[in-house]
Design a protein around this motif. Sequence first.
Motif, mmCIF file in Angstrom:
data_model
loop_
_atom_site.group_PDB
_atom_site.id
_atom_site.type_symbol
_atom_site.label_atom_id
_atom_site.label_comp_id
_atom_site.label_asym_id
_atom_site.label_seq_id
_atom_site.Cartn_x
_atom_site.Cartn_y
_atom_site.Cartn_z
ATOM 1 N N ASP A 11 0.868 -1.171 0.000
ATOM 2 C CA ASP A 11 0.000 0.000 0.000
ATOM 3 C C ASP A 11 0.908 1.225 0.000
ATOM 4 O O ASP A 11 1.863 1.303 0.777
ATOM 5 C CB ASP A 11 -0.894 0.002 1.244
ATOM 6 N N GLU A 12 0.605 2.168 -0.880
ATOM 7 C CA GLU A 12 1.481 3.332 -1.055
ATOM 8 C C GLU A 12 1.685 4.127 0.230
ATOM 9 O O GLU A 12 2.724 4.776 0.393
ATOM 10 C CB GLU A 12 0.959 4.231 -2.172
ATOM 11 N N ASP A 13 0.752 4.068 1.172
ATOM 12 C CA ASP A 13 0.913 4.805 2.427
ATOM 13 C C ASP A 13 2.060 4.268 3.278
ATOM 14 O O ASP A 13 2.636 5.006 4.084
ATOM 15 C CB ASP A 13 -0.387 4.780 3.245
ATOM 16 N N VAL A 14 2.424 3.014 3.114
ATOM 17 C CA VAL A 14 3.552 2.436 3.848
ATOM 18 C C VAL A 14 4.846 3.163 3.467
ATOM 19 O O VAL A 14 5.716 3.392 4.305
ATOM 20 C CB VAL A 14 3.678 0.919 3.567
ATOM 21 N N LEU A 15 4.948 3.561 2.208
ATOM 22 C CA LEU A 15 6.184 4.175 1.716
ATOM 23 C C LEU A 15 6.293 5.655 2.029
ATOM 24 O O LEU A 15 7.334 6.265 1.793
ATOM 25 C CB LEU A 15 6.300 3.934 0.211
ATOM 26 N N ASP A 16 5.226 6.243 2.586
ATOM 27 C CA ASP A 16 5.243 7.659 2.944
ATOM 28 C C ASP A 16 5.961 7.937 4.259
ATOM 29 O O ASP A 16 6.222 9.086 4.586
ATOM 30 C CB ASP A 16 3.803 8.208 3.061
ATOM 31 N N LYS A 17 6.255 6.923 4.998
ATOM 32 C CA LYS A 17 6.884 7.071 6.313
ATOM 33 C C LYS A 17 8.399 7.044 6.180
ATOM 34 O O LYS A 17 8.960 6.410 5.290
ATOM 35 C CB LYS A 17 6.447 5.936 7.247
ATOM 36 N N GLU A 18 9.071 7.725 7.108
ATOM 37 C CA GLU A 18 10.532 7.735 7.102
ATOM 38 C C GLU A 18 11.106 6.377 7.493
ATOM 39 O O GLU A 18 12.139 5.949 6.981
ATOM 40 C CB GLU A 18 11.052 8.805 8.058
ATOM 41 N N TYR A 19 10.401 5.701 8.416
ATOM 42 C CA TYR A 19 10.891 4.419 8.915
ATOM 43 C C TYR A 19 9.900 3.299 8.644
ATOM 44 O O TYR A 19 8.694 3.510 8.596
ATOM 45 C CB TYR A 19 11.169 4.491 10.425
ATOM 46 N N PHE A 20 10.442 2.112 8.521
ATOM 47 C CA PHE A 20 9.672 0.897 8.295
ATOM 48 C C PHE A 20 9.978 -0.039 9.455
ATOM 49 O O PHE A 20 11.130 -0.130 9.900
ATOM 50 C CB PHE A 20 10.112 0.260 6.970
ATOM 51 N N ALA A 21 8.965 -0.740 9.948
ATOM 52 C CA ALA A 21 9.167 -1.687 11.046
ATOM 53 C C ALA A 21 8.557 -3.035 10.686
ATOM 54 O O ALA A 21 7.511 -3.096 10.037
ATOM 55 C CB ALA A 21 8.541 -1.145 12.330
ATOM 56 N N CYS A 22 9.224 -4.096 11.108
ATOM 57 C CA CYS A 22 8.752 -5.454 10.821
ATOM 58 C C CYS A 22 9.388 -6.437 11.792
ATOM 59 O O CYS A 22 10.298 -6.085 12.538
ATOM 60 C CB CYS A 22 9.080 -5.842 9.382
ATOM 61 N N HIS A 23 8.929 -7.659 11.759
ATOM 62 C CA HIS A 23 9.544 -8.737 12.530
ATOM 63 C C HIS A 23 10.646 -9.387 11.687
ATOM 64 O O HIS A 23 10.542 -9.434 10.456
ATOM 65 C CB HIS A 23 8.513 -9.816 12.870
#
Length: 183
Positions: free
Chosen positions: A139-151
């Motif tokens: 989803d394009e909104d995920v890429l709007d953030k400066e940071y990404f978090a995951c397991h």
Amino acid sequence: MELRKGRPQDVEGRLEKEVRVYDFLDSLGVDYWRIDHEAAMTMDACEEIDRALGKDVEEAVSICKNLFLCNRQETEFYLLLMPGDKPFKTKDLSAQIGSARLSFSKPEYMEKYLDITPGSVSVMGLMNDSEKKVRLLIDEDVLDKEYFACHPCINTSSLRFATRALTEKVIPAMGHKPVLVKL
């Protein structure tokens, strides 16, 4: 929960698939921060983790929803990354990717293609998809953030790294071309 830079100093007792994630990120030169925590099985359980992951940065950090989906025939598989607070509507996504009907995939496919179990679904599992059976949808909104978090393929640790590292290093190294969607 303590935020630490990079991999654990001692990996004894950690699953091989988790250690492979650290090896992979290190080989790409990705700077990442990690916290260890109790098993997080839901988005609600991730709220405290999100606060810990973002305590030293200005922008809020949140683990996105990672949904492992398939078509009705169980012949096409998809990993969808989307903001955790956004509702998922199968019909909207199906229309965008040209699939008749999507549903949640069975755990055995998740394990077969991504070496991940329910509750631990993560984009990092794509590093295990050598046959490229799973299509990455973001989803394009995920890429709007400066940071990404995951397991790191296990839900007792969480990682934070720059979204730019995700798009410029991590995903290209996995050999998966993402399809951007708008949900």
